[in-house]
Design an enzyme around this catalytic site. Structure first.
Site, PDB file in Angstrom:
ATOM      1  N   TRP B 319      35.724  68.737  30.678  1.00 26.70           N
ATOM      2  CA  TRP B 319      36.353  68.780  31.994  1.00 26.70           C
ATOM      3  C   TRP B 319      36.995  70.210  32.178  1.00 26.70           C
ATOM      4  CZ3 TRP B 319      41.284  69.235  34.296  1.00 26.70           C
ATOM      5  CH2 TRP B 319      42.397  69.501  33.145  1.00 26.70           C
ATOM      6  N   ASN B 320      37.266  70.926  31.369  1.00 26.61           N
ATOM      7  CA  ASN B 320      37.941  72.243  31.536  1.00 26.61           C
ATOM      8  C   ASN B 320      37.159  73.117  30.605  1.00 26.61           C
ATOM      9  OD1 ASN B 320      39.445  74.329  31.681  1.00 26.61           O
ATOM     10  ND2 ASN B 320      41.454  73.196  31.757  1.00 26.61           N
ATOM     11  N   ILE B 321      36.101  73.962  31.129  1.00 25.27           N
ATOM     12  CA  ILE B 321      35.423  74.452  30.112  1.00 25.27           C
ATOM     13  C   ILE B 321      36.003  75.834  30.078  1.00 25.27           C
ATOM     14  CG2 ILE B 321      33.193  76.011  30.375  1.00 25.27           C
ATOM     15  CD1 ILE B 321      32.724  73.090  29.651  1.00 25.27           C
ATOM     16  N   PRO B 322      36.635  76.728  30.920  1.00 27.18           N
ATOM     17  CA  PRO B 322      37.281  77.911  30.608  1.00 27.18           C
ATOM     18  C   PRO B 322      38.189  77.662  29.322  1.00 27.18           C
ATOM     19  CG  PRO B 322      37.370  77.807  32.860  1.00 27.18           C
ATOM     20  CD  PRO B 322      36.665  76.408  32.273  1.00 27.18           C
ATOM     21  N   HIS B 324      38.516  75.160  27.180  1.00 29.42           N
ATOM     22  CA  HIS B 324      37.575  74.646  25.886  1.00 29.42           C
ATOM     23  C   HIS B 324      36.978  75.821  25.285  1.00 29.42           C
ATOM     24  CE1 HIS B 324      35.134  72.141  23.603  1.00 29.42           C
ATOM     25  NE2 HIS B 324      34.167  72.649  24.246  1.00 29.42           N
ATOM     26  N   TYR B 332      39.344  77.808  17.059  1.00 33.19           N
ATOM     27  CA  TYR B 332      38.653  76.758  16.299  1.00 33.19           C
ATOM     28  C   TYR B 332      37.641  77.594  15.091  1.00 33.19           C
ATOM     29  CZ  TYR B 332      35.907  72.912  14.809  1.00 33.19           C
ATOM     30  OH  TYR B 332      35.152  71.871  14.061  1.00 33.19           O
ATOM     31  N   HIS B 357      50.751  71.828  27.135  1.00 32.90           N
ATOM     32  CA  HIS B 357      50.896  71.071  27.898  1.00 32.90           C
ATOM     33  C   HIS B 357      52.539  70.853  28.123  1.00 32.90           C
ATOM     34  CE1 HIS B 357      46.649  69.680  27.912  1.00 32.90           C
ATOM     35  NE2 HIS B 357      46.874  69.204  28.843  1.00 32.90           N
ATOM     36  N   TYR B 428      65.083  62.323  36.707  1.00 31.15           N
ATOM     37  CA  TYR B 428      66.132  61.839  37.389  1.00 31.15           C
ATOM     38  C   TYR B 428      67.433  61.418  36.828  1.00 31.15           C
ATOM     39  CZ  TYR B 428      63.692  60.950  42.083  1.00 31.15           C
ATOM     40  OH  TYR B 428      63.137  60.931  43.109  1.00 31.15           O
TER      41      TYR B 428
END
Lengths: 436, 436
Positions: B319-322, B324, B332, B357, B428
């Site tokens: 989904w997020n190639i840059p 990855h 890796y 994240h 909250y």
């Protein structure tokens, strides 16, 4: 690490494998409806009462006369049988036979609406005036079957007379019987044969049906379990999901709150469609197949693949094969054979279909004044036949055939709730006015 | 008229063309969500304010220092560039270079959380303490790009030194320049080259990128219109659909009302997922392709076909190639090359991903204490990597591959709202406690 290549969504990539998004649709559908289900339970609690139908039948004395009416329908079968016997023995002429059959059929179909006539309220009339949908449905089925019985036997008789006059039939009846060919005219005119037809899952009479060699007990058991389970599921869905939505829809309709009505309509459309789908499987697969298995009836084509229908017309031709077959065999083709133009024959079939729809809805709701809906049904059919059909065909050709299919689904999902809301609203209003 | 044949739903018929039901799913999905949309409008009115973001930026003085911080990030780029220049000219040793790069990167990434340290409230600290998501995102991107720049140039330098020692490079720099090969080490160390990399839509540095021959203006215009439209659509969806649901979810969570929380969660999941899908298209197709078009950058593989993913692992890889690509190339593979076992390398990548994240979520929400979610993210990843992966593979093999795909969608649709609800609730609660 890097090489020149386009993004997949760009047309330059030539990529078109988006089947994952179809799975997304299925998952989203499950999640959305799980939420609506949960919201419903939180709002209304458990409304399902699996034995409500039983108490409704047992403790409502006005239901019992209907059972008598159901049993009474055998009188009309008896009459139709003996008209045919008299015709076969030349006791009466062909014209007298047609007249008698017509009278018999008119009595079958027209005694029900007389319950709606204004009479002095007495215990007896009140008892008789109540008609349930299932009892009415049975009378409609008896009507269609006896029509088919009379017309098919007329064709058989004409063929038999022609063959006799050409002296092609030279064998004696004894020869026929010894060969086991009891099902050819006039030897098909037996109680056994007629009762088999009345019980068989078809509306079109034939002297001989394709039969299975035996009853597959495990198949029958599975269908029976389906019937039990789906019947309860239908009741539960109606009690839990549809009734609250309908009750909350009356006031907005009364106050002409356009957007709220639309919201109610959309809210009704999903459970209504789901109930319709379950009903379709329940009746056209489980019930009719179970009946066919018991009757060793081999023609199980009770529906075609209407779910792939790309036009409304194909849907109407495919979803209810017994009625469709009857319409083609006993209304459309005979009209064509007497020189009626094709369009007029189509309109006649639509009118007949609209009449029976109105018949089955109006009488249980005691709203036979609702001619508007009779007209609407007709109009819808005509539009489907004409303008709508061309629209769908144009869309199908212009885009993929999937769009035609989607339009069919859309009209199915949204068409029914409009009619249901209209009927329920009018039912509430008339009931309320009568009481007040 | 009749012939022996089984019903289509019976297995004996061998019929399996149910594609119409997929169209039904699409239609039902549209209808259900049209209803939810209508209900939302009826309940809350129009909440969309297309210029809210503008006034938020213009009239909130605490946002302006962020702009300065954005411009200030060029300082780190400048430092990284000159470290490389010094290394190329042998002014400093390789080890000193690594130390300096590490210090530079630590400053990039660690100055942001210091804003969360408890300080005496003064005007200056208050100004600096506010970080927006986009500014933080930019710092993370700068961090990843400079890491890639330093590491890739190290590889280039090692290759260059080896080639020099083997005397394979005998041409003078003038020869290089005359041939236009300015992009080979050490001639790639120019401002022009680095700034191109900083602006290009990739996180992995290379001296030479595949380039397009020119800018397709109509393509760029279409992407620009998409960006404008989708940005407003995202804002409208959040304002109209998500915010009311979130606001109504706080109390049930506080009172531990299990079913209501679940209902809120499911209600949130559909718009949230829709927003995520729109965001995906907005950023990974429109924005990155527009940027690539302007930069004449030819490698447009910013995403693969994750929507057909049959395992969670493939989804994360596609989904997020840059990001990855960066993880594989700069985390890796280097770990594997220094003899790290495969599993440990995978865990390291997951830890790094979980860290960023948490970084991007915690700092804007001022909740760096939320270690629970840091742990949760890690755990989720590990489970996905281990147990969950086997489950999905087993399901995919046992049933059709579509089921694996559905499980991926399910975890996507339901996973995000859980995290969002948890964060919003804690935000909250902590805000409320601070105020009270």
């Amino acid at each position: 690490c890097h090489s020149a290549r386009p993004s997949l969504f760009s047309t330059a990539s030539g990529f078109d494998d988006y089947r994952g998004f179809l799975n997304l649709c299925v998952v989203l559908l499950v999640i959305s409806n799980a939420r609506v289900f949960l919201e419903n339970i939180l709002k209304y609690g458990i409304l399902v009462d699996p034995l409500q139908w039983l108490s409704a039948v047992l403790y409502n004395p006005y239901q019992w006369p209907n059972l008598l009416l159901v049993l009474g329908s055998s009188v009309f079968i008896f009459i139709a049988f003996h008209i045919e016997r008299f015709l076969a023995r030349n006791y009466i002429t062909a014209n007298t036979g047609v007249t008698l059959h017509t009278l018999n059929l008119l009595v079958v179909i027209l005694t029900q609406p007389t319950k709606l006539l204004p009479t002095r309220p007495s215990r007896t009339t009140k008892l008789i005036k109540n008609s349930t949908l299932s009892q009415l449905g049975l009378y409609v089925v008896v009507f269609l079957k006896l029509w088919s019985y009379a017309q098919t036997n007329k064709w058989y008789r004409e063929g038999y007379t022609k063959a006799l006059s050409k002296r092609r039939i030279h064998r004696t009846s004894k020869e026929f019987l010894s060969r086991g060919l009891v099902d050819y005219y006039p030897y098909n005119l037996s109680y056994r044969n007629l009762l088999y037809f009345m019980a068989a899952p078809t509306l079109c009479y034939e002297a001989n049906y394709p039969r299975t060699s035996g009853i597959n007990k495990s198949y029958l058991m599975r269908r029976a379990l389906e019937i039990l389970f789906l019947f309860q599921l239908e009741l539960a869905l109606i009690q839990q999901w549809v009734v609250p939505v309908l009750q909350k829809a009356i006031l907005p309709i009364h106050n002409y709150e356009g957007y709220t009505i639309m919201e109610r309509l959309l809210k009704l459309s999903v459970p209504n469609h789901f109930i319709w789908l379950v009903f379709f499987y329940f009746f056209f697969h489980s019930v009719l197949n179970a009946l066919a298995e018991v009757m060793k009836f081999a023609d199980r084509e009770f529906y075609r693949d209407w779910w792939n229908a790309e036009t409304i017309v194909y849907f109407w031709q495919a979803w209810n094969i017994p009625v469709h077959k009857w319409c083609v065999r006993h209304c459309y083709k005979p009209l064509l054979s007497i020189g009626c133009p094709k369009f007029a024959a189509q309109v006649s079939v639509f009118l007949l279909s609209a009449f029976f729809h109105e018949y089955l809805v109006s009488i249980p709701l005691h709203m036979f004044k609702a001619w508007a809906f009779f007209g609407m049904t007709m109009q819808v059919r005509l539009v489907q036949c004409g303008f709508f059909r061309f629209l769908v065909i144009w869309v199908s050709k212009r885009f993929s055939s999937n769009y035609g299919n989607m339009i069919v689904w859309m009209s199915l999902i949204l068409g029914q709730p409009v009619a249901i809301l209209a009927y329920v609203y009018h039912y509430y209003v008339t009931s309320y006015t009568t009481i007040a």
